[in-house]
Write a protein that holds these residues in place. Structure first.
Motif, mmCIF file in Angstrom:
data_model
loop_
_atom_site.group_PDB
_atom_site.id
_atom_site.type_symbol
_atom_site.label_atom_id
_atom_site.label_comp_id
_atom_site.label_asym_id
_atom_site.label_seq_id
_atom_site.Cartn_x
_atom_site.Cartn_y
_atom_site.Cartn_z
ATOM 1 N N PRO A 84 -10.445 -1.639 -5.903
ATOM 2 C CA PRO A 84 -11.406 -0.639 -6.414
ATOM 3 C C PRO A 84 -11.617 0.537 -5.468
ATOM 4 O O PRO A 84 -12.108 1.584 -5.892
ATOM 5 C CB PRO A 84 -12.698 -1.449 -6.586
ATOM 6 N N GLU A 85 -11.247 0.374 -4.196
ATOM 7 C CA GLU A 85 -11.481 1.465 -3.246
ATOM 8 C C GLU A 85 -10.479 2.605 -3.382
ATOM 9 O O GLU A 85 -10.679 3.700 -2.812
ATOM 10 C CB GLU A 85 -11.431 0.935 -1.802
ATOM 11 N N ARG A 98 3.472 11.461 -8.389
ATOM 12 C CA ARG A 98 2.640 10.364 -8.884
ATOM 13 C C ARG A 98 2.918 9.143 -8.034
ATOM 14 O O ARG A 98 4.046 8.912 -7.598
ATOM 15 C CB ARG A 98 2.939 10.057 -10.353
ATOM 16 N N LEU A 101 -2.238 5.213 -9.685
ATOM 17 C CA LEU A 101 -2.095 4.177 -10.719
ATOM 18 C C LEU A 101 -2.084 2.798 -10.067
ATOM 19 O O LEU A 101 -1.563 2.627 -8.962
ATOM 20 C CB LEU A 101 -0.797 4.386 -11.492
ATOM 21 N N GLN A 102 -2.624 1.818 -10.754
ATOM 22 C CA GLN A 102 -2.592 0.446 -10.259
ATOM 23 C C GLN A 102 -2.119 -0.474 -11.380
ATOM 24 O O GLN A 102 -2.654 -0.430 -12.492
ATOM 25 C CB GLN A 102 -3.967 0.000 -9.768
ATOM 26 N N HIS A 108 -5.784 -5.494 -8.100
ATOM 27 C CA HIS A 108 -6.575 -4.282 -8.237
ATOM 28 C C HIS A 108 -7.438 -4.060 -6.999
ATOM 29 O O HIS A 108 -8.078 -4.988 -6.482
ATOM 30 C CB HIS A 108 -7.477 -4.364 -9.477
ATOM 31 N N PRO A 164 -8.461 5.774 -4.926
ATOM 32 C CA PRO A 164 -8.886 6.895 -5.783
ATOM 33 C C PRO A 164 -8.270 6.769 -7.173
ATOM 34 O O PRO A 164 -7.192 6.180 -7.343
ATOM 35 C CB PRO A 164 -8.374 8.130 -5.044
ATOM 36 N N PRO A 165 -8.906 7.351 -8.178
ATOM 37 C CA PRO A 165 -8.454 7.168 -9.563
ATOM 38 C C PRO A 165 -7.094 7.785 -9.857
ATOM 39 O O PRO A 165 -6.430 7.358 -10.808
ATOM 40 C CB PRO A 165 -9.562 7.846 -10.388
ATOM 41 N N GLU A 166 -6.658 8.784 -9.056
ATOM 42 C CA GLU A 166 -5.359 9.393 -9.345
ATOM 43 C C GLU A 166 -4.195 8.483 -8.987
ATOM 44 O O GLU A 166 -3.051 8.747 -9.363
ATOM 45 C CB GLU A 166 -5.223 10.737 -8.610
#
Length: 579
Positions: free
Chosen positions: A54-55, A45, A61-62, A52, A57-59
């Motif tokens: 936005p570019e 992980r 964490l931010q 933040h 990838p969703p995997e």
């Protein structure tokens, strides 16, 4: 690398750069945040601490430390809490490292796993510890954070545990100022700016600039293509005993001789000793019996009524090979650096030597690049057949190089980073394509990110000028060949012997040289490599023109010739045979 999670710090104030978003700075075609994320791509992980983006990838964490810009220690604490408690190790790194490679992170994790240290940090080329390039034991990091009275604006040294290790790594320098960013960008472009080398200069650079492979003891029969790592000496005499040099008769004294009925065979029982005036039939290589004064070869002999006679007027010859006549125990067979060939294996076996210290043979991995290349199946629009990948293992074997595998790499901005990270599994990476300056040519930037040392930046050669040879930190040699099929094969044949000599310590091979009958029709302002055929009067006749997009020009040709600039007819040139 699933034993580790990763925390990437991407939200510092960058006060020395006027508050610019450092992780977003692009060097060598990638932002420094992209470099960091590629370096930890194999972690279980990953959390990015900072504003933040936005570019991403969703995997990934931010999260954001509170208050923003409160320092690396507070950011690490925020990141660790966001990860939860899973992997036993945690990679912590800042996103201002333009040349960080996955290999460096893998080395830190390996050292942390093997050493048992609470944390392992990288040291840059100057020896300065980089506390924001490290691998922590999760429990040690959590304990260090819990032990602080405050987290905001704490220096990293407040976290460093006593049981920490520091290991030097390449490519771990950071960018804290605009000047360091400028220098990093210049480093990416430096290989392009280095002047190209003449072919002989490149060969010498390769022979002297590549690290030797580790020497080890090996059965010589299994390491054809390696080179001796020490001198080879005879373990026993050759011949081991007195043997017949010819088919004929072992005789004692002057003839005629009484011919006995027993026979001496090579490898068979030795005949009993001869008395004066006796003879016995004997084969080449057979142990001569005691009392033998000579061997009378068949063409000098005549037998009648069990009596052996010498044919009149034939020469008196001994025809016995005496014990140790060719080699005695301890005699030199071959010096250090001698390539292991079939001839050497045979010569060693004849004096009871089957194993010796060697380096090599060189193990290669072939990497074909390009979205347009297809090796199997029907071609789609815009695709072309891979016409050289399947034959490269054979070409490499001509020079004693063993191909371990062959893969295809798509054109992606970061694809080479993984290839270079896995390079320690081989001695030589042969990469075809991506060496030029086009939009899809990513190899040179990847070499810079990997901290590679450029041995040959380019060649003053046609074709093959975009060729690059580099040395990775792990010792692997990278040979980047042009994607053009003829250029790739010609340059490979010109450089492969020098690469083998550099890695194995093999003595420099003697070049095959002879006159090029039509040199003036071929020579230009730079060295050229063209196909050639043998000329009836000796020497070679080269092809003045050659289509380089395929290897059809090599059909019915005997080899390649290396033609110096402005060469005239009859000039002596080097010949590279097509075996």
């Amino acid at each position: 690398m699933t034993t580790a999670d990763a925390i990437v710090l991407a939200g510092g104030r960058a006060s020395r750069m006027g508050g610019v978003d450092k992780p977003a700075i692009v060097i060598g075609g990638r932002s420094m945040l992209e470099v960091a994320l590629a370096a930890v791509a194999s972690c279980a992980r990953t959390v990015v601490v900072g504003p933040h983006r936005p570019e991403l990838p969703p995997e990934i964490l931010q999260v954001r430390e509170v208050p923003p810009g409160s320092g690396p220690v507070a950011a690490i604490d925020t990141g660790l809490r966001a990860l939860g408690s899973t992997a036993p190790l945690v990679v912590v790194l800042a996103a201002d490292l333009p040349f960080l490679s996955p290999w460096a992170i893998a080395e830190l994790i390996r050292h942390a796993t093997e050493s048992g240290a609470d944390a392992v940090f990288a040291a840059d080329e100057s020896g300065r510890p980089q506390y924001l390039i490290g691998v922590w034991r999760r429990s040690a990091l959590a304990a260090a954070l819990d032990g602080l009275d405050a987290l905001i604006n704490q220096p990293m040294k407040a976290l460093v545990p006593a049981a920490a290790a520091i290991i030097p790594l390449s490519g771990v320098g950071d960018c804290d100022t605009e000047e360091e960013v400028r220098q990093a960008r210049a480093a990416v472009d430096a290989p392009r700016q280095q002047p190209p080398l003449e072919l002989d200069e490149a060969r010498n650079a390769v022979r002297t600039g590549l690290p030797r492979l580790t020497a080890y003891e090996a059965d010589l029969r299994s390491v054809i293509g390696a080179a001796l790592a020490g001198p080879l000496r005879a373990a026993g005499p050759l011949p081991r005993f007195d043997v017949s040099a010819m088919d004929g008769y072992a005789v004692a004294g002057d003839g005629p001789w009484n011919l006995r009925r027993d026979i001496g065979f090579a490898g068979g029982r030795r005949p009993v000793g001869l008395l004066p005036g006796e003879a016995v039939r004997i084969a080449t290589g057979a142990h001569v019996p005691d009392g033998t004064t000579g061997v009378l070869r068949d063409e000098f002999a005549h037998v009648a009524d069990d009596t052996l006679y010498r044919v009149p007027d034939t020469p008196l010859r001994d025809d016995i090979r005496r014990r140790g006549e060719d080699r005695d125990a301890g005699d030199p067979i071959a010096p250090e650096g001698t390539p292991v060939t079939a001839a050497l294996v045979s010569a060693a076996a004849s004096v009871e030597v089957t194993a010796a210290p060697v380096r090599g043979p060189v193990r290669a991995r072939v990497v074909m690049t390009g979205d347009e290349i297809r090796s199997e199946g029907p071609l789609q629009a815009g695709q072309t057949r891979d016409s050289i990948g399947p034959i490269l293992p054979e070409l490499l074997s001509w020079h004693g190089i063993r191909t371990t595998d062959r893969v295809h790499l798509r054109d992606t901005p970061h694809g080479f980073d993984e290839v270079l990270t896995g390079a320690p599994e081989c001695d030589l990476l042969v990469i075809v394509g991506a060496t030029g300056g086009g939009a899809a040519d990513q190899l040179r930037a990847a070499l810079t990110r990997a901290g590679a040392s450029i041995v040959v930046p380019r060649l003053r050669l046609r074709p093959g000028g975009s060729t690059v040879v580099a040395r990775l930190a792990a010792g692997t040699t990278v040979l980047g060949l042009p994607g053009n099929p003829f250029a790739a094969v010609a340059t490979l044949m010109a450089l492969a012997p020098a690469i083998v000599e550099g890695r194995t310590g093999a003595s420099t091979a003697r070049p095959l040289r002879g006159p090029l009958r039509n040199a003036a029709a071929i020579a230009g302002q730079v060295t050229r490599i063209v196909p050639a055929r043998l000329a009836e009067e000796g020497g070679w006749i080269g092809d003045p023109t050659i289509r380089t997009a395929h290897l059809g020009g090599l059909v019915d040709r005997d080899g390649l010739v290396i033609v110096p600039p402005e060469a005239e007819d009859g000039a002596m040139v080097e010949f590279l045979p097509l075996r």
